[in-house]
Design an enzyme around this catalytic site. Structure first.
Site, PDB file in Angstrom:
ATOM      1  N   TYR A 469       0.677  -1.233  -0.112  1.00 49.14           N
ATOM      2  CA  TYR A 469      -0.097  -0.006   0.022  1.00 49.14           C
ATOM      3  C   TYR A 469       0.796   1.129  -0.041  1.00 49.14           C
ATOM      4  CZ  TYR A 469      -3.898   3.387   1.084  1.00 49.14           C
ATOM      5  OH  TYR A 469      -4.791   4.192   1.035  1.00 49.14           O
ATOM      6  N   SER A 550      -6.571   1.960  -4.827  1.00 53.19           N
ATOM      7  CA  SER A 550      -6.525   3.226  -4.010  1.00 53.19           C
ATOM      8  C   SER A 550      -4.838   3.795  -4.341  1.00 53.19           C
ATOM      9  CB  SER A 550      -7.092   3.365  -2.580  1.00 53.19           C
ATOM     10  OG  SER A 550      -7.456   4.528  -2.536  1.00 53.19           O
ATOM     11  N   ASP A 634     -17.557   5.228  -7.399  1.00 54.14           N
ATOM     12  CA  ASP A 634     -16.372   5.756  -6.423  1.00 54.14           C
ATOM     13  C   ASP A 634     -16.261   7.140  -6.448  1.00 54.14           C
ATOM     14  OD1 ASP A 634     -14.317   5.896  -4.941  1.00 54.14           O
ATOM     15  OD2 ASP A 634     -12.791   4.657  -6.093  1.00 54.14           O
ATOM     16  N   HIS A 666     -16.059   2.788  -3.438  1.00 58.17           N
ATOM     17  CA  HIS A 666     -14.577   2.774  -3.414  1.00 58.17           C
ATOM     18  C   HIS A 666     -14.107   1.246  -2.936  1.00 58.17           C
ATOM     19  CE1 HIS A 666     -10.539   4.254  -3.523  1.00 58.17           C
ATOM     20  NE2 HIS A 666     -10.147   3.765  -2.159  1.00 58.17           N
TER      21      HIS A 666
END
Length: 703
Positions: A469, A550, A634, A666
Site C-alpha cells: 500500500y 487506491s 467511487d 471505493h
C-alpha cells in the site's frame, strides 16, 4: 491485444491539448458511459472465455456467501449485533442475538433491518454504511445508507425497540455528512447546508446543532472551519462512567488538524499537536495518540506515543494541559489502535510487524498498570467490538495460513475465551510463511512476508503475486484471505506482502519518510522487494505480478511505468493515476497532505510531472498488459483516473484490460456477486499472465 479504439475525436481536445480525455471526467455522461460499456464488454469477453473464469467466480461467490463465516459481532443495546451478507441477502441484513446465544455454534438471529427489502420497497440500490446509537441507552440509532456504495449517504433515525425508522425523526439528505448525537433531541451535524458550504475537497466545514423537529435551514451554527480545509467533523467522546466530551475536529489536511471542545461558551481550542487525535476516554482520562513529538511543561512525548489528559483539566482550561505518558514505542514498535471498555484502555501495537494487545488500568497515583493479553505469537492481532458497560472485548487473530479466530476477553482480569474460529477455506498443507528483507536504494532494510509451498524449486518459475500500500501510515500485516488462498495459493502460486515506507509498520517516521516529494523512496522500496524475490529465485519477471488499490493503485501505476522489467502482470484497482489533476477529481484535494499540492508548490508539481502515471506513459514502451479496475460509484478516488489512463494507453496502442463496475463505491462491489465477479476477472487475468493458458486450450488474453 489492445482495446477497441474510440474513433470519436474528444470535443475538449482543442481546449485541453495536453489532456484530450477531460471528457472522461464527466462521470455519468452518455459519452463516457458508452466508452465504459464498450471496454467492459471487451474485457469480459476476453477473460470469461478462459474456462478458469467460471471456476474462479463460483469459488469466490461460495467463499463470500459461506454460512460458516464468522459473523463479526458488535456490542449494542445489551445484545450482539451483526451485519450479514450471503446469496439470499446480497445487500445484507442487520441482525441481533444475545451474547449467550452468540457463543453457541448456531446462534438464533433476529433480523432488525433488511437492506435488500428496504431497497426494493424504495426503488433504491441501498448499501448499509453503519449505525451510530445514542449512549447510554443505545436505543435510537442514526442509520447511514448509500446509493450504490458511494461515500455520500442519507442518514435516518431508527428505533431498535420498535424495529422501525422513527416517524418524523431525524432524516438528513444525501451528502458526505459527519453526524453525531449531542443528546436525544439534538444532533451535531456537518453537511452540505445548501449553499457554498463544502471545502475544495468536497466535505463540509460548518457544524450546526440540529434540534428534533427542526428544519435543516433553522439549525444553529456552532463551529466554522475554512474553505481550504479538508473538512470539519463533530464527535462525542464518552466513557463507561458516563463522562461526555463534545468535540469538533478541523482537518487542515489529511494529517494535520485542530481539535476544539464544545462548551456552554462556545468552541474552545484544545492545545494538543496538530498531528494528534483524541482516541477515547476511560474513567475521566482523555486518551490522545501522537503522530508527532509533543513538548509541554519541559517534557517531550515521542511521536507514536499514547498520553492521557484529565477530563476536568480539559474542560476547565483546554489551552493549558498536563499530559501523562501511557505507552511509548520502542525502536521496532508501532501503535496500531486504541479501544476502551468500561474501566480499561486497550492498546494494539506492532513489534516488528507482529501483533501485541495490551490492557491498561488507571491507577490512583495517576499512572497506568499494563497487562499483555495472552494470545498466539506471529499473528495479526486486533480489537473487535468492545463494551463500555463492562470490560468485555472481542479480539481477532489471523495469519496468512491461520484462519481467523475470534476471542472474548475480560480486559480487567485477562481471561480469554475462544468463541469462534473460521474453518479452513483453502488447503494450507505444505505452505510456509517467511519474513524476509530487501535492501532499498538508500540501504534501508524493507521487511516483507512471502507465503509459498515449502517444496518449491528455487528456479524462478513460481507464479507470485506481490502487494503493498505504501501510504497514509496504514500498516500491512499478515491476514487470512480465503480468495488468495483458494484462487491462488492452492493452484501453486506464492503471495508476498511488502512493508514499504509510507505505511505505519514502524511508526510515524516510517510514514513521513515518503511524504510528498520524498515519495520516490516508496516506489524504490517496492521495486527492491520485487528484485529480492527474483534474486532469491522464488520467482522471475515472467511469473511476477503485482496488485494494489487506491493509493496502492497509484503505486501500481508508477511501478508499471518505472520498472516494467520486473513484472508481467499489474492489477491497478480503484486508483489515483492523474496526480496533476488530483485536486479536481472526487475527494482528491483532501490528500494533498500526503502527496503535496501541485497547485501551489513548484517542487510538488515538478515531482509529479516526472512521476504521475497518466502523464508519463510512453508510446512504444514495453509495459506489462495491466488489468485496470474501478467503479462508477467511487466518489472517493473517482473512476476518472482509471478511465483516462486506459484511454491514453489506447491512444498509444498499448494493450490493457479495463473493467468498471457501475456500482460498488471505493471497493470491489456493492454486493457479494459483484465482488465475486471482480475477483474472478482479476485472478483469471493473473492466471493467464503468470501461469499460462488453461489446460487443453489457450486463454483469450494469452494470445
Amino acid at each position: 491485444m489492445a482495446q477497441t479504439k474510440d474513433s470519436t475525436a474528444p470535443a475538449s481536445a482543442a481546449a485541453n491539448p495536453d489532456d484530450p480525455y477531460i471528457w472522461l471526467e464527466e462521470v455519468r455522461s452518455d459519452r463516457a458511459m458508452d466508452w465504459v460499456n464498450a471496454h467492459n464488454a471487451e474485457t469480459v469477453k476476453r477473460l470469461e472465455a478462459d474456462p478458469r473464469y467460471q471456476v474462479n467466480y463460483d469459488e469466490a461467490l461460495a467463499l463470500a456467501g459461506a454460512k460458516d463465516r464468522i459473523p463479526m459481532p458488535s456490542f449494542l443495546n445489551g445484545e450482539i449485533y451483526n451485519f450479514w451478507q450471503d446469496e439470499e441477502h446480497l445487500r445484507g441484513i442487520w441482525r441481533k442475538t444475545s451474547l449467550a446465544d452468540y457463543r453457541t455454534a448456531d446462534p438464533s438471529w433476529t433480523t432488525v433491518l433488511d437492506i435488500d427489502a428496504l431497497g426494493k420497497a424504495e426503488g433504491k440500490s441501498w448499501v448499509f454504511k453503519g449505525a451510530d446509537c445514542l449512549e447510554p441507552e443505545e436505543r435510537l440509532c442514526l442509520i447511514s445508507l448509500s446509493d450504490g456504495g458511494e461515500d455520500a449517504t442519507v442518514t435516518r433515525e431508527f428505533d431498535l425497540q420498535t424495529g422501525r425508522f422513527v416517524d418524523g425523526g431525524f432524516d438528513l439528505p444525501r451528502a458526505k455528512s459527519a453526524v453525531t448525537w449531542e443528546d436525544q433531541d439534538h444532533l451535531l451535524v456537518a453537511t452540505d447546508w445548501g449553499g457554498d458550504d463544502l471545502t475544495t475537497s468536497g466535505y463540509p466545514y460548518i457544524v450546526k446543532r440540529l434540534a428534533r423537529g427542526q428544519a435543516m435551514a433553522d439549525a444553529v451554527e456552532v463551529y466554522r472551519g475554512e474553505k481550504d480545509d479538508v473538512g470539519v467533523f463533530p464527535g462525542m467522546v464518552q466513557d463507561g462512567s458516563g463522562n461526555r466530551l463534545p468535540t469538533v475536529v478541523r482537518a487542515i489536511d489529511f494529517f494535520h488538524s485542530t481539535t476544539s471542545v464544545l462548551t456552554e461558551d462556545g468552541a474552545k481550542a484544545l492545545a494538543i499537536p496538530e498531528k494528534a487525535n483524541i482516541a477515547g476516554m476511560v474513567d475521566g482520562h482523555v486518551i490522545v495518540s501522537l503522530d508527532e513529538d509533543w513538548t509541554v511543561n519541559g517534557k517531550t512525548f515521542a511521536a507514536g506515543s499514547v498520553v492521557d489528559l484529565a477530563l476536568a483539566d480539559v474542560k476547565a482550561d483546554p489551552a493549558n494541559l498536563a499530559p501523562h505518558l501511557v505507552w511509548a514505542p520502542g525502536p521496532r514498535d508501532a501503535l496500531e489502535g486504541v479501544s476502551t471498555t468500561q474501566d480499561r484502555l486497550l492498546i494494539a501495537t506492532l513489534e516488528n510487524v507482529r501483533g501485541r494487545l495490551w490492557s491498561y488500568a488507571p491507577s490512583r497515583d495517576g499512572g497506568w498498570k499494563a497487562m499483555q493479553l495472552d494470545l498466539p505469537d506471529n499473528l495479526s492481532l486486533g480489537f473487535g467490538s468492545t463494551d463500555e458497560k463492562s470490560d468485555e472485548a472481542f479480539l481477532v487473530a489471523s495469519g496468512f495460513t491461520t484462519p481467523t479466530t475470534l476471542y472474548l476477553s475480560n480486559a480487567a482480569t485477562g481471561e480469554i475465551e475462544e468463541v469462534k474460529s473460521l474453518p479452513a477455506k483453502f488447503d494450507a498443507e505444505g505452505l510456509v510463511v517467511e519474513q524476509l528483507e530487501a535492501t532499498s536504494s538508500d540501504g534501508t532494510k524493507i521487511p516483507y512476508f512471502v507465503v509459498h509451498r515449502k517444496d518449491i524449486p528455487l528456479d524462478g518459475n513460481t507464479p507470485t503475486l506481490l502487494n503493498a500500500y505504501g501510504g497514509f501510515q496504514v500498516s500491512q500485516t499478515p491476514y487470512y484471505s480465503s480468495n488468495i488462498g483458494k484462487l491462488w495459493l492452492e493452484r501453486g502460486g506464492a503471495f508476498a506482502l511488502a512493508n514499504i515506507r509510507g505505511g505505519g509498520e514502524f511508526g510515524p517516521a516510517w510514514h513521513e519518510a515518503g511524504l510528498g516529494t520524498k515519495r520516490q523512496i516508496i516506489y524504490d522500496d517496492f521495486a527492491a522487494v520485487g528484485e529480492d524475490l527474483i534474486a532469491r529465485k522464488i520467482t522471475s519477471p515472467k511469473h511476477l505480478g503485482i496488485f494494489g488499490g487506491s493509493n496502492g493503485g497509484l503505486l501500481m501505476g508508477v511501478e508499471m511505468i518505472q520498472r516494467p522489467d520486473l513484472w508481467n502482470a499489474v492489477a491497478i484497482q480503484v486508483p489515483l493515476l492523474d496526480m496533476i489533476r488530483i485536486s479536481k477529481i472526487a475527494a482528491g484535494a483532501s490528500w494533498q497532505g500526503e502527496y503535496g499540492n501541485v497547485n501551489t508548490d513548484p517542487e510538488a508539481m515538478a515531482f509529479w510531472q516526472k512521476t504521475s502515471p497518466y502523464q508519463n506513459l510512453e508510446r512504444g514502451a514495453d509495459y506489462p498488459e495491466p488489468f485496470i479496475f474501478t467503479t462508477t460509484k467511487d466518489d472517493r478516488t473517482g473512476p476518472q483516473h482509471a478511465r483516462k489512463f486506459a484511454a491514453r494507453m489506447e491512444e498509444y496502442g498499448l494493450p490493457f484490460y479495463y473493467y468498471e463496475n457501475t456500482e460498488g463505491g471505493h471497493g470491489s462491489g456493492a454486493d457479494i456477486k459483484q465482488s465475486a465477479r471482480t475477483n474472478a476477472l482479476t485472478y483469471t487475468y493473473f492466471m493467464e499472465k503468470l501461469m499460462g493458458p488453461p489446460a487443453g486450450g489457450t486463454g483469450e488474453g494469452a494470445k
